[in-house]
Design a protein around this motif. Structure first.
Motif, mmCIF file in Angstrom:
data_model
loop_
_atom_site.group_PDB
_atom_site.id
_atom_site.type_symbol
_atom_site.label_atom_id
_atom_site.label_comp_id
_atom_site.label_asym_id
_atom_site.label_seq_id
_atom_site.Cartn_x
_atom_site.Cartn_y
_atom_site.Cartn_z
ATOM 1 N N CYS A 195 -0.815 -6.858 -18.041
ATOM 2 C CA CYS A 195 0.617 -7.160 -17.989
ATOM 3 C C CYS A 195 1.425 -5.930 -17.586
ATOM 4 C CB CYS A 195 1.100 -7.711 -19.328
ATOM 5 S SG CYS A 195 0.506 -9.388 -19.657
ATOM 6 N N LYS A 196 1.048 -4.758 -18.074
ATOM 7 C CA LYS A 196 1.733 -3.519 -17.679
ATOM 8 C C LYS A 196 1.567 -3.266 -16.182
ATOM 9 C CE LYS A 196 1.436 -0.748 -21.890
ATOM 10 N NZ LYS A 196 0.878 0.501 -22.453
ATOM 11 N N VAL A 197 0.365 -3.499 -15.687
ATOM 12 C CA VAL A 197 0.093 -3.310 -14.264
ATOM 13 C C VAL A 197 0.950 -4.277 -13.443
ATOM 14 C CG1 VAL A 197 -1.674 -3.595 -12.476
ATOM 15 C CG2 VAL A 197 -2.232 -2.386 -14.595
ATOM 16 N N CYS A 198 1.000 -5.523 -13.863
ATOM 17 C CA CYS A 198 1.801 -6.522 -13.148
ATOM 18 C C CYS A 198 3.279 -6.151 -13.179
ATOM 19 C CB CYS A 198 1.585 -7.908 -13.754
ATOM 20 S SG CYS A 198 -0.049 -8.584 -13.426
ATOM 21 N N TRP A 199 3.771 -5.711 -14.310
ATOM 22 C CA TRP A 199 5.172 -5.289 -14.419
ATOM 23 C C TRP A 199 5.462 -4.158 -13.436
ATOM 24 C CZ3 TRP A 199 6.569 -0.334 -15.952
ATOM 25 C CH2 TRP A 199 7.934 -0.098 -16.043
ATOM 26 N N TYR A 200 4.579 -3.166 -13.394
ATOM 27 C CA TYR A 200 4.801 -2.020 -12.523
ATOM 28 C C TYR A 200 4.867 -2.429 -11.052
ATOM 29 C CZ TYR A 200 4.408 2.506 -10.331
ATOM 30 O OH TYR A 200 4.657 3.614 -9.549
ATOM 31 N N PHE A 201 3.942 -3.275 -10.637
ATOM 32 C CA PHE A 201 3.908 -3.695 -9.247
ATOM 33 C C PHE A 201 4.905 -4.824 -8.954
ATOM 34 C CE2 PHE A 201 -0.441 -1.774 -9.249
ATOM 35 C CZ PHE A 201 -0.245 -0.888 -8.198
ATOM 36 N N GLY A 202 5.458 -5.445 -9.994
ATOM 37 C CA GLY A 202 6.402 -6.540 -9.807
ATOM 38 C C GLY A 202 5.729 -7.830 -9.384
ATOM 39 N N ILE A 203 4.477 -7.993 -9.800
ATOM 40 C CA ILE A 203 3.693 -9.161 -9.394
ATOM 41 C C ILE A 203 3.395 -10.045 -10.597
ATOM 42 C CG2 ILE A 203 2.622 -7.996 -7.434
ATOM 43 C CD1 ILE A 203 0.136 -7.553 -9.229
ATOM 44 N N GLU A 204 2.842 -11.207 -10.322
ATOM 45 C CA GLU A 204 2.392 -12.105 -11.374
ATOM 46 C C GLU A 204 0.904 -11.858 -11.632
ATOM 47 O OE1 GLU A 204 3.455 -16.193 -10.753
ATOM 48 O OE2 GLU A 204 5.354 -15.624 -9.830
ATOM 49 N N LEU A 205 0.457 -12.231 -12.795
ATOM 50 C CA LEU A 205 -0.942 -12.021 -13.158
ATOM 51 C C LEU A 205 -1.880 -12.693 -12.154
ATOM 52 C CD1 LEU A 205 -2.906 -10.800 -15.189
ATOM 53 C CD2 LEU A 205 -2.701 -12.886 -16.541
ATOM 54 N N LYS A 206 -1.515 -13.852 -11.658
ATOM 55 C CA LYS A 206 -2.367 -14.550 -10.687
ATOM 56 C C LYS A 206 -2.560 -13.721 -9.420
ATOM 57 C CE LYS A 206 1.256 -17.358 -8.552
ATOM 58 N NZ LYS A 206 1.240 -16.800 -7.219
ATOM 59 N N ASP A 207 -1.552 -12.916 -9.057
ATOM 60 C CA ASP A 207 -1.674 -12.053 -7.872
ATOM 61 C C ASP A 207 -2.718 -10.968 -8.083
ATOM 62 O OD1 ASP A 207 0.443 -13.380 -6.530
ATOM 63 O OD2 ASP A 207 1.906 -12.139 -7.583
ATOM 64 N N LEU A 208 -2.869 -10.548 -9.316
ATOM 65 C CA LEU A 208 -3.799 -9.467 -9.634
ATOM 66 C C LEU A 208 -5.239 -9.954 -9.724
ATOM 67 C CD1 LEU A 208 -4.138 -6.479 -10.387
ATOM 68 C CD2 LEU A 208 -3.671 -7.115 -12.753
ATOM 69 N N VAL A 209 -5.439 -11.161 -10.241
ATOM 70 C CA VAL A 209 -6.802 -11.620 -10.523
ATOM 71 C C VAL A 209 -7.357 -12.586 -9.473
ATOM 72 C CG1 VAL A 209 -6.529 -11.262 -12.995
ATOM 73 C CG2 VAL A 209 -6.036 -13.505 -12.031
ATOM 74 N N SER A 210 -6.576 -12.880 -8.434
ATOM 75 C CA SER A 210 -7.034 -13.797 -7.381
ATOM 76 C C SER A 210 -7.386 -13.021 -6.119
ATOM 77 C CB SER A 210 -5.925 -14.792 -7.036
ATOM 78 O OG SER A 210 -5.541 -15.526 -8.169
ATOM 79 N N LEU A 211 -8.277 -13.594 -5.314
ATOM 80 C CA LEU A 211 -8.586 -12.975 -4.031
ATOM 81 C C LEU A 211 -7.295 -12.853 -3.231
ATOM 82 C CD1 LEU A 211 -11.861 -14.843 -3.057
ATOM 83 C CD2 LEU A 211 -11.629 -12.450 -3.735
ATOM 84 N N CYS A 212 -7.023 -11.667 -2.757
ATOM 85 C CA CYS A 212 -5.769 -11.370 -2.076
ATOM 86 C C CYS A 212 -5.990 -11.356 -0.574
ATOM 87 C CB CYS A 212 -5.243 -10.025 -2.562
ATOM 88 S SG CYS A 212 -3.766 -9.476 -1.737
ATOM 89 N N LYS A 213 -5.594 -12.431 0.087
ATOM 90 C CA LYS A 213 -5.708 -12.480 1.544
ATOM 91 C C LYS A 213 -4.489 -11.841 2.187
ATOM 92 C CE LYS A 213 -8.699 -16.429 1.329
ATOM 93 N NZ LYS A 213 -8.717 -17.832 1.125
ATOM 94 N N GLU A 214 -3.338 -12.026 1.556
ATOM 95 C CA GLU A 214 -2.098 -11.414 2.017
ATOM 96 C C GLU A 214 -1.465 -10.695 0.833
ATOM 97 O OE1 GLU A 214 0.536 -14.215 3.822
ATOM 98 O OE2 GLU A 214 -1.020 -15.044 5.097
ATOM 99 N N LEU A 215 -0.742 -9.639 1.119
ATOM 100 C CA LEU A 215 -0.063 -8.922 0.050
ATOM 101 C C LEU A 215 1.056 -9.781 -0.522
ATOM 102 C CD1 LEU A 215 0.246 -5.378 1.639
ATOM 103 C CD2 LEU A 215 -1.248 -6.055 -0.257
#
Length: 89
Positions: A55-75
């Motif tokens: 959650c701290k990582v997501c807050w810092y990057f301004g992303i949702e948890l799903k963005d962090l744990v899913s395959l990222c094809k696009e930023l």
């Protein structure tokens, strides 16, 4: 999906996100509020992060948890338009 696979995805995403905003591991770790070695272990998929850490990582990057744990094809849009957390509206 195995724990190892998820750890690898998180690590790869962190590297992509950090590189996209042109920060070092030290600057990113400092911004999140963790030791550089701990952040590095996340990027290398060697860590078993707690939900609080994710959650701290997501807050810092301004992303949702799903963005962090899913395959990222696009930023995620938040990475493309990233601002330091204290500079966000």
């Amino acid at each position: 999906m195995t724990y190892e696979e998820v750890s690898t995805i998180i690590g790869e995403n962190l590297k992509k996100f950090r590189a996209a905003i042109h920060l070092s591991q030290l600057a990113t770790a400092t911004g999140i509020g963790m030791a550089e070695a701990h952040y590095r272990s996340l990027e290398h998929g060697e860590s078993n992060p707690e939900l609080k850490t994710l959650c701290k990582v997501c807050w810092y990057f301004g992303i949702e948890l799903k963005d962090l744990v899913s395959l990222c094809k696009e930023l995620p849009s938040a990475i493309l338009h990233w601002k330091e957390p204290d500079q966000r509206e």
